[in-house]
Design a protein around this motif. Structure first.
Motif, PDB file in Angstrom:
ATOM      1  N   VAL A  98     -13.338  -1.084  29.070  1.00  0.00           N
ATOM      2  CA  VAL A  98     -12.408  -2.051  29.649  1.00  0.00           C
ATOM      3  C   VAL A  98     -12.424  -2.024  31.166  1.00  0.00           C
ATOM      4  CG1 VAL A  98      -9.999  -2.810  29.717  1.00  0.00           C
ATOM      5  CG2 VAL A  98     -10.916  -1.747  27.641  1.00  0.00           C
ATOM      6  N   ARG A  99     -12.488  -3.216  31.729  1.00  0.00           N
ATOM      7  CA  ARG A  99     -12.316  -3.389  33.171  1.00  0.00           C
ATOM      8  C   ARG A  99     -11.210  -4.423  33.354  1.00  0.00           C
ATOM      9  NH1 ARG A  99     -17.945  -3.851  36.221  1.00  0.00           N
ATOM     10  NH2 ARG A  99     -16.603  -3.315  37.948  1.00  0.00           N
ATOM     11  N   GLN A 100     -10.301  -4.148  34.238  1.00  0.00           N
ATOM     12  CA  GLN A 100      -9.214  -5.066  34.552  1.00  0.00           C
ATOM     13  C   GLN A 100      -9.664  -6.024  35.653  1.00  0.00           C
ATOM     14  OE1 GLN A 100      -5.986  -5.208  33.317  1.00  0.00           O
ATOM     15  NE2 GLN A 100      -6.400  -3.575  31.841  1.00  0.00           N
ATOM     16  N   ALA A 128     -22.080 -12.361  32.306  1.00  0.00           N
ATOM     17  CA  ALA A 128     -20.702 -11.887  32.251  1.00  0.00           C
ATOM     18  C   ALA A 128     -20.433 -11.091  30.979  1.00  0.00           C
ATOM     19  CB  ALA A 128     -19.734 -13.062  32.322  1.00  0.00           C
ATOM     20  N   PRO A 129     -19.606 -10.067  31.103  1.00  0.00           N
ATOM     21  CA  PRO A 129     -19.153  -9.373  29.898  1.00  0.00           C
ATOM     22  C   PRO A 129     -18.169 -10.289  29.160  1.00  0.00           C
ATOM     23  CG  PRO A 129     -17.995  -8.563  31.824  1.00  0.00           C
ATOM     24  CD  PRO A 129     -19.030  -9.536  32.312  1.00  0.00           C
ATOM     25  N   SER A 144     -11.820  -1.634  37.466  1.00  0.00           N
ATOM     26  CA  SER A 144     -11.493  -3.020  37.762  1.00  0.00           C
ATOM     27  C   SER A 144     -12.725  -3.791  38.234  1.00  0.00           C
ATOM     28  CB  SER A 144     -10.385  -3.085  38.817  1.00  0.00           C
ATOM     29  OG  SER A 144     -10.820  -2.496  40.015  1.00  0.00           O
ATOM     30  N   MET A 145     -12.533  -5.096  38.286  1.00  0.00           N
ATOM     31  CA  MET A 145     -13.583  -5.997  38.758  1.00  0.00           C
ATOM     32  C   MET A 145     -12.889  -7.079  39.587  1.00  0.00           C
ATOM     33  SD  MET A 145     -16.303  -8.321  36.576  1.00  0.00           S
ATOM     34  CE  MET A 145     -17.216  -6.911  35.975  1.00  0.00           C
ATOM     35  N   GLU A 157     -18.524  -4.101  26.782  1.00  0.00           N
ATOM     36  CA  GLU A 157     -17.749  -4.225  28.015  1.00  0.00           C
ATOM     37  C   GLU A 157     -16.883  -5.470  27.941  1.00  0.00           C
ATOM     38  OE1 GLU A 157     -18.223  -4.186  32.851  1.00  0.00           O
ATOM     39  OE2 GLU A 157     -19.971  -4.696  31.646  1.00  0.00           O
ATOM     40  N   VAL A 158     -15.640  -5.329  28.386  1.00  0.00           N
ATOM     41  CA  VAL A 158     -14.713  -6.449  28.391  1.00  0.00           C
ATOM     42  C   VAL A 158     -13.916  -6.428  29.694  1.00  0.00           C
ATOM     43  CG1 VAL A 158     -12.954  -5.144  27.107  1.00  0.00           C
ATOM     44  CG2 VAL A 158     -12.846  -7.619  27.110  1.00  0.00           C
ATOM     45  N   VAL A 159     -13.760  -7.619  30.275  1.00  0.00           N
ATOM     46  CA  VAL A 159     -12.885  -7.773  31.434  1.00  0.00           C
ATOM     47  C   VAL A 159     -11.645  -8.472  30.918  1.00  0.00           C
ATOM     48  CG1 VAL A 159     -12.558  -8.858  33.691  1.00  0.00           C
ATOM     49  CG2 VAL A 159     -14.776  -7.877  33.073  1.00  0.00           C
TER      50      VAL A 159
END
Length: 139
Positions: free
Chosen positions: A102-104, A37-38, A22-23, A77-79
């Motif tokens: 993936v980061r939520q 930013a991703p 997560s972020m 990378e994707v948020v």
């Protein structure tokens, strides 16, 4: 009571899916501000997106992701976020299967708004201007 249990289960599921990946909203906002930013992916509906979204976010509703994943380009990378985290948690395996890291977004859109971070609205069509001749014409 059932609704509360269902909401709790949905929240716990999305939290478990996002564990360790997560972020925070503040961290993402700082990355956006620094132009590092991703990819930020909004998986809400068109209507929700039109009411406000994270600056620079790409919209692909969660129920369209599998057929539109090619629009995201090369894996990177994707948020990902939605309103509360449920939909973004559901699509995480699809993104990962296609090579994305993936980061939520912690707390998703609700946390972004609660933190009063910048929101972007789609540009509205300008109203047609009245010509001077049309406004001075008498019936």
């Amino acid at each position: 009571m059932f609704v509360r249990l269902a909401l709790l289960f949905a929240w716990m599921t999305s939290t478990c899916l996002a564990a360790g990946t997560s972020m925070s909203p503040a961290e993402l906002a700082a990355l956006i501000e620094s132009h590092k930013a991703p990819l930020v992916l909004d998986v809400r509906s068109d209507e929700e997106f039109a009411q406000g979204h994270i600056p620079g976010a790409v919209l692909i509703p969660h129920d369209q992701l599998e057929t539109r994943i090619g629009e995201l380009g090369e894996p990177r990378e994707v948020v990902v976020y939605c309103r509360s985290g449920r939909r973004s948690g559901l699509i995480q395996p699809v993104l990962e299967k296609n090579g994305f890291k993936v980061r939520q977004l912690e707390g998703s859109w609700q946390a972004w708004q609660a933190a009063k971070l910048p929101e972007e609205l789609p540009e509205k069509e300008p109203a047609p201007e009245k010509s001077p001749a049309a406004s001075s014409a008498k019936p």
